[in-house]
Design a protein around this motif. Structure first.
Motif, short mmCIF file in Angstrom:
data_model
loop_
_atom_site.label_atom_id
_atom_site.label_comp_id
_atom_site.label_asym_id
_atom_site.label_seq_id
_atom_site.Cartn_x
_atom_site.Cartn_y
_atom_site.Cartn_z
N ASN A 148 101.02 90.65 51.65
CA ASN A 148 101.61 91.67 52.56
C ASN A 148 100.84 92.35 53.38
O ASN A 148 101.23 92.60 54.83
N PHE A 149 99.63 92.63 52.99
CA PHE A 149 98.55 93.31 53.82
C PHE A 149 98.29 92.30 55.13
O PHE A 149 98.12 92.69 56.28
N VAL A 150 98.09 91.09 54.76
CA VAL A 150 97.82 90.11 55.81
C VAL A 150 98.86 90.22 57.07
O VAL A 150 98.89 90.26 58.14
N ASP A 151 100.09 90.14 56.44
CA ASP A 151 101.37 90.03 57.25
C ASP A 151 101.20 91.45 58.20
O ASP A 151 101.62 91.38 59.32
N SER A 152 100.87 92.26 57.57
CA SER A 152 101.11 93.81 58.37
C SER A 152 99.75 93.75 59.44
O SER A 152 99.78 94.37 60.46
N VAL A 153 98.79 93.03 59.27
CA VAL A 153 97.75 93.17 60.26
C VAL A 153 97.82 92.22 61.32
O VAL A 153 97.63 92.18 62.61
N VAL A 154 98.61 90.93 61.07
CA VAL A 154 98.88 90.08 61.87
C VAL A 154 100.39 90.22 62.61
O VAL A 154 101.37 89.66 62.24
N ASP A 155 100.55 91.34 63.25
CA ASP A 155 101.65 91.77 63.74
C ASP A 155 102.04 91.56 65.05
O ASP A 155 102.99 92.04 65.51
N ARG A 156 101.21 90.85 65.54
CA ARG A 156 101.40 90.49 67.00
C ARG A 156 100.81 89.11 67.28
O ARG A 156 99.90 88.49 66.44
N ARG A 157 101.09 88.44 68.56
CA ARG A 157 100.45 87.43 69.13
C ARG A 157 99.40 87.42 69.60
O ARG A 157 99.10 87.43 70.82
N PHE A 158 98.22 87.47 68.70
CA PHE A 158 96.71 87.89 69.26
C PHE A 158 96.66 86.33 70.04
O PHE A 158 96.98 85.20 69.57
#
Ligand code: NAD
Length: 320
Positions: free
Chosen positions: A55-65
């Motif tokens: 869940n934490f990883v999903d929250s930091v990958v929150d845009r198309r870097f």
């Protein structure tokens, strides 16, 4: 403005990397369990958290870097990965991070991901002769890394390349060979040979000795951090996916590395070889492929890089 995500940026290499990306004008989000130990971050956003938590990883990958650099891993020097005491943690923690990162990036439709593998994936049977180790990329198979850390890296680099083939991600995989320089671990049990030897020399009294693990005949090559950051960024933005060595071909025995550091310090010290974890007998980067594909070569000599590292560590010792 281009956006980059740098994972493991509380650690040594990724901290230098996030600085370079900021200098290039990127918007940078960094993630780690902890803030950098010796310096402030330059990142626009530094998120403290555990990448083993999906869940934490999903929250930091929150845009198309535009670029993701995955350098987080449970790792350390010979005293951490070759004693066997941390094998289960090393394998579980790093695999979980890589599984989570790839899944979250794929869901966000992120394309470019850099993954830091290691020279530790190379088979022990090609690294028994200290004067003639073989570490060309294709020599990774038949696989026989000498540590569980190496096995996890080999599994994960295959997973990044599998996501490239099957899931629309464009992975770029490097095998780092002993990166060193200022702002790295030097006294927490996770330090590598150059930092450990600089520390021992900095603490030693003139006329005394320093202890070196093993017979000191074992060989390695070491790449200065600025060169590592250059090669990492160059690979990530290239059309070459790797896996490719990022290292130096300036091989040296550990006793001669100790002698070089002693010479730089100006102290009169002798070397005492003692039993200790030492890893494979010989290892050297083979740069044929990176020179051909990326036209990249290291620019710092070992002597230049060690001098900068010794200056930084001796200042740390003085300020304690
Ligand atoms: P480092 O230990 O300084 O940095 C790794 C960072 O990952 C640490 O700050 C750590 O806190 C972080 N991390 C670990 N588990 C985490 C978690 N669950 N959640 C969030 N963050 C977590 O190591 P480094 O020397 O900067 O190496 C970076 C990468 O390059 C690693 O993947 C390492 O295996 C690889 N590598 C390094 C070398 C080298 O010589 N330094 C050689 C080969 C490969």
């Amino acid at each position: 403005m281009k956006k980059a995500l740098v994972l493991g940026a509380g650690g040594f290499i990724a901290h230098h990397l996030q600085r370079r990306l900021k200098e290039e004008g990127y918007w940078v989000r960094s993630v780690d369990l902890k803030y950098p130990r010796f310096d402030d971050t330059d990142s626009d956003d530094f998120v403290v958290g555990d990448l083993r938590d999906k869940n934490f990883v999903d929250s930091v990958v929150d845009r198309r870097f535009d670029e993701v650099y995955q350098l987080a891993a449970d790792m350390g020097g010979a005293g951490y990965i070759f004693t066997g005491e941390n094998d289960a943690d090393v394998m579980t923690n790093s695999s979980l991070i890589n599984l989570n990162v790839l899944d979250s990036c794929q869901k966000r439709n992120i394309k470019r991901i850099f993954y830091s593998s290691s020279a530790c994936i190379y088979p022990e049977y090609n690294q028994l002769d200290p004067n003639n180790p073989k570490c060309s990329e294709e020599s990774a198979y038949p696989a026989a890394p000498d540590s569980e850390y190496g096995w996890e890296k080999l599994f994960s680099e295959r997973m990044y390349l599998a996501y490239s083939r099957n899931k629309g991600i464009e992975s770029r995989v490097a095998r780092y060979h002993n990166i060193y320089g200022p702002l790295g671990s030097w006294n927490d049990g996770k330090e590598k040979a150059p930092a450990a030897l600089c520390r021992k020399v900095a603490f030693a009294d003139d006329g005394g000795f320093i202890e070196v693990w093993g017979d000191g005949v074992q060989t390695r090559s070491f790449l200065y951090i600025d060169d590592c950051v250059d090669a990492t960024i160059k690979l990530t933005r290239s059309e070459f996916e790797g896996p490719v060595n990022i290292g130096s071909e300036e091989m040296i025995s550990i006793n001669n590395l100790a002698k070089l550091i002693i010479e730089i310090s100006g102290k009169d010290l002798s070397i005492k070889n003692i039993p200790g974890p030492e890893g494979v007998r010989g290892r050297n980067s083979d740069n044929k492929i990176i020179e051909k594909e990326l036209n990249w070569k290291p620019t710092f000599s070992l002597e230049e890089g060690v001098k900068k590292t010794y200056d930084w560590i001796s200042n740390q010792v003085k300020s304690q």
